[in-house]
Each structure stands twice: as structure tokens, then as C-alpha cells.
Enzyme design. Structure first.
Site, PDB file in Angstrom:
ATOM      1  N   HIS A 144      48.628  37.325  36.682  1.00  0.00           N
ATOM      2  CA  HIS A 144      47.468  37.170  35.435  1.00  0.00           C
ATOM      3  C   HIS A 144      48.030  38.288  34.251  1.00  0.00           C
ATOM      4  O   HIS A 144      48.220  37.666  33.208  1.00  0.00           O
ATOM      5  CB  HIS A 144      46.037  37.355  35.853  1.00  0.00           C
ATOM      6  CG  HIS A 144      45.233  37.278  34.656  1.00  0.00           C
ATOM      7  ND1 HIS A 144      44.562  36.233  34.316  1.00  0.00           N
ATOM      8  CD2 HIS A 144      45.009  38.397  33.715  1.00  0.00           C
ATOM      9  CE1 HIS A 144      43.674  36.442  33.135  1.00  0.00           C
ATOM     10  NE2 HIS A 144      44.133  37.624  32.599  1.00  0.00           N
ATOM     11  N   GLU A 145      48.282  39.353  34.869  1.00  0.00           N
ATOM     12  CA  GLU A 145      48.726  40.551  34.078  1.00  0.00           C
ATOM     13  C   GLU A 145      49.908  40.254  33.431  1.00  0.00           C
ATOM     14  O   GLU A 145      50.453  40.238  32.324  1.00  0.00           O
ATOM     15  CB  GLU A 145      48.605  41.765  34.640  1.00  0.00           C
ATOM     16  CG  GLU A 145      47.122  42.330  34.829  1.00  0.00           C
ATOM     17  CD  GLU A 145      46.184  42.320  33.573  1.00  0.00           C
ATOM     18  OE1 GLU A 145      46.769  42.838  32.590  1.00  0.00           O
ATOM     19  OE2 GLU A 145      45.399  41.502  33.432  1.00  0.00           O
ATOM     20  N   GLU A 202      43.186  33.972  27.972  1.00  0.00           N
ATOM     21  CA  GLU A 202      42.720  34.370  29.434  1.00  0.00           C
ATOM     22  C   GLU A 202      43.140  32.895  30.150  1.00  0.00           C
ATOM     23  O   GLU A 202      43.510  33.253  31.151  1.00  0.00           O
ATOM     24  CB  GLU A 202      41.142  34.525  29.340  1.00  0.00           C
ATOM     25  CG  GLU A 202      40.857  35.945  28.784  1.00  0.00           C
ATOM     26  CD  GLU A 202      41.587  37.180  30.049  1.00  0.00           C
ATOM     27  OE1 GLU A 202      41.010  37.021  31.322  1.00  0.00           O
ATOM     28  OE2 GLU A 202      42.512  37.604  29.561  1.00  0.00           O
TER      29      GLU A 202
END
Length: 272
Positions: A144-145, A202
Site C-alpha cells: 500500500h505504501e 487510498e
């Protein structure tokens, strides 16, 4: 014409003139397709270089306090998982193979992790210890990062913020912000690490991260168990990670819908 409308029109014209439409990554199996608008004066290389300086300051401070962990089994674990994910990043963004990736583990109770512009990763031991993360769940966080960095969400947010400022004050506002390299570097650090991401960003990071993890041989279903753990951890005082990665009720359902798209990639990686 109304003065506010004049300023707004000027700002919009300047914004369009100073922006370029880019596609930072390929869509992948998860199909993340969205044109992004970036200020041409904020190049990828410039943002990456400025963030690298901020990153080195953070790592140096941790080292001076004796909380930079380079040798423990946890540090080696984070490095190994990161390396496997980084190896898959060029699938989405070929030039990321030339980035100067760095991975550091910091001893802290903080429940947080980050991958800033140019592939600068920080992971905090509190996230591992308090949530008892599996390797698959760590991969979900790191994926995700890394996805935020690949999509240049920090640079995109800076471009939008500058555009709004220009619309308010005209071109001088932008050039005023650009005059102080220190102020600009602070802005890069702020947008790269400390400010919340939009729901759209996101979702993009969730989907790309899911595919990165699957391609690297980590079970994409771990994204679901991870966010369930995050939700439980947020019942008291929300962890730092949640302040910069606001949860939405649709997050888990979006991930669940995407898992069938990446399971063949996971299964293929496991068979090799």
C-alpha cells in the site's frame, strides 16, 4: 466581471498552463486508470531529491537516539519483504527500477509506516508488535505504501494545493512559495509523509498494493485481516497510521472485490 470570478479564472488558467496530464503507472490487473495533473515545475526528480533529504534527517535522528534497527531479525524481515515488493514495482512503473530505494525500521511504539517519494520506506516496530502482523499483513502495508510512492500521490497533492493558492492570489503566490527551497522541501516532506490521503488515493494504493503483494508471493487475503486489525486498534485512540490513511466503510469491500483479479498472480508466484 466579479473580482472573485476574475481571480478564479486567472488561477484556473495558470493552473492549466502550469500543469501536465500524466499517467504515473500502468493500470495493472486491478485496473487503476486515472489521469493525474502535476505542476511541471514540480518534477518527479526534484520532489524525490527533496524528500530524500527529509528522509535522511529522520533516519539520522533515529540513529542518534539509538532507535534505528538495522540488525535484528525484525529488521531483516522488513527488508526481505520490502525487497520482494520492490522487485515487482517496475510492473507498474518501469523507471522505479532506477529509484534509490531505502528501507529502515525504527524502534517506536508508534503504529505507523510510510513510503515517501522515490521509494524511501520507514516502518515502526509498534505496528509489528502491537498488531502481531504476519509476513502477508506486513506485505499488505508495504505494498500500500509503495503504491502511494509509485502513483506520486504526494506530488499530486502538492500540485493541487499550489493550484488552489494560485486561484486565490494569482501567479505571485506560486512563485513566492517556490522562492524558498527550505519551505518547498518542508512542503514535500509534509505531503509525502504527514498529510491524510484522499479516499480516491487510498483506494488506488489499496488496489496497487494488493497486486504488488500478490505478484511478490504474499496472500492478498491478508489485506482484509490487516484492516480488520486496524479497525480494532482504532477503537481506542486511533493509531498514527490511521490519521494519514483514513479508513472508509467501503475499503474492505473494495479489497474483497479486487482479490479475485490478483489471486491468479499470487498462485503463479507460489508455483515458481
Amino acid at each position: 466581471m466579479n473580482k472573485i470570478l476574475v481571480v478564479g479564472a486567472l488561477g484556473a488558467a495558470l493552473l492549466l498552463a502550469g500543469c501536465q496530464s500524466v499517467n504515473t503507472t500502468s493500470g495493472g490487473a486491478v485496473g487503476v486508470e486515472r489521469k493525474q495533473y502535476m505542476f511541471s515545475m514540480l518534477s518527479t526528480d526534484e520532489v524525490n531529491q527533496m524528500y530524500a533529504q527529509s528522509y535522511q534527517n529522520t533516519v539520522g535522528e533515529a540513529n542518534s537516539k539509538g532507535v534505528l534497527d538495522k540488525t535484528s531479525s525484525d529488521a531483516k524481515r522488513i527488508q526481505l519483504i520490502s525487497d520482494r515488493l520492490i522487485a515487482q514495482a517496475p510492473v507498474f512503473r518501469p523507471d522505479s527500477a532506477q529509484w534509490k530505494w531505502e528501507v529502515n525500521l525504527i524502534k517506536s511504539d508508534e503504529l505507523n509506516a510510510n513510503c515517501g517519494p522515490g521509494g524511501k520506506i520507514i516502518f515502526y516496530t509498534g505496528l509489528m508488535d502491537k498488531l502481531q502482523l504476519t509476513d502477508d499483513e506486513i506485505a499488505a502495508i508495504l505494498g500500500h505504501e509503495i503504491a502511494h510512492a509509485l502513483r506520486e500521490h504526494g506530488r499530486e497533492a502538492m500540485s493541487k494545493a499550489y493550484g488552489i493558492e494560485m486561484a486565490k492570489q494569482g501567479a505571485g503566490a506560486l512563485f513566492g512559495l517556490g522562492q524558498g527551497s527550505l519551505a518547498l522541501a518542508d512542503a514535500v516532506a509534509n505531503y509525502g509523509m504527514t498529510l491524510p490521503n484522499s479516499r480516491s488515493n487510498e483506494n488506488e494504493a489499496d488496489l496497487i498494493g494488493l497486486e504488488l503483494a500478490a505478484r511478490a508471493g504474499y496472500d492478498p487475503n491478508a489485506a482484509i485481516t490487516l484492516w480488520n486489525k486496524m479497525a480494532k486498534a482504532s477503537e481506542g485512540s486511533p493509531p498514527e497510521f490511521m490519521s494519514t490513511h483514513p479508513a472508509s466503510s467501503s475499503r474492505i469491500s473494495s479489497l474483497q472485490a479486487a482479490i479475485p483479479k490478483v489471486m491468479p498472480l499470487y498462485e503463479r508466484s507460489r508455483s515458481h
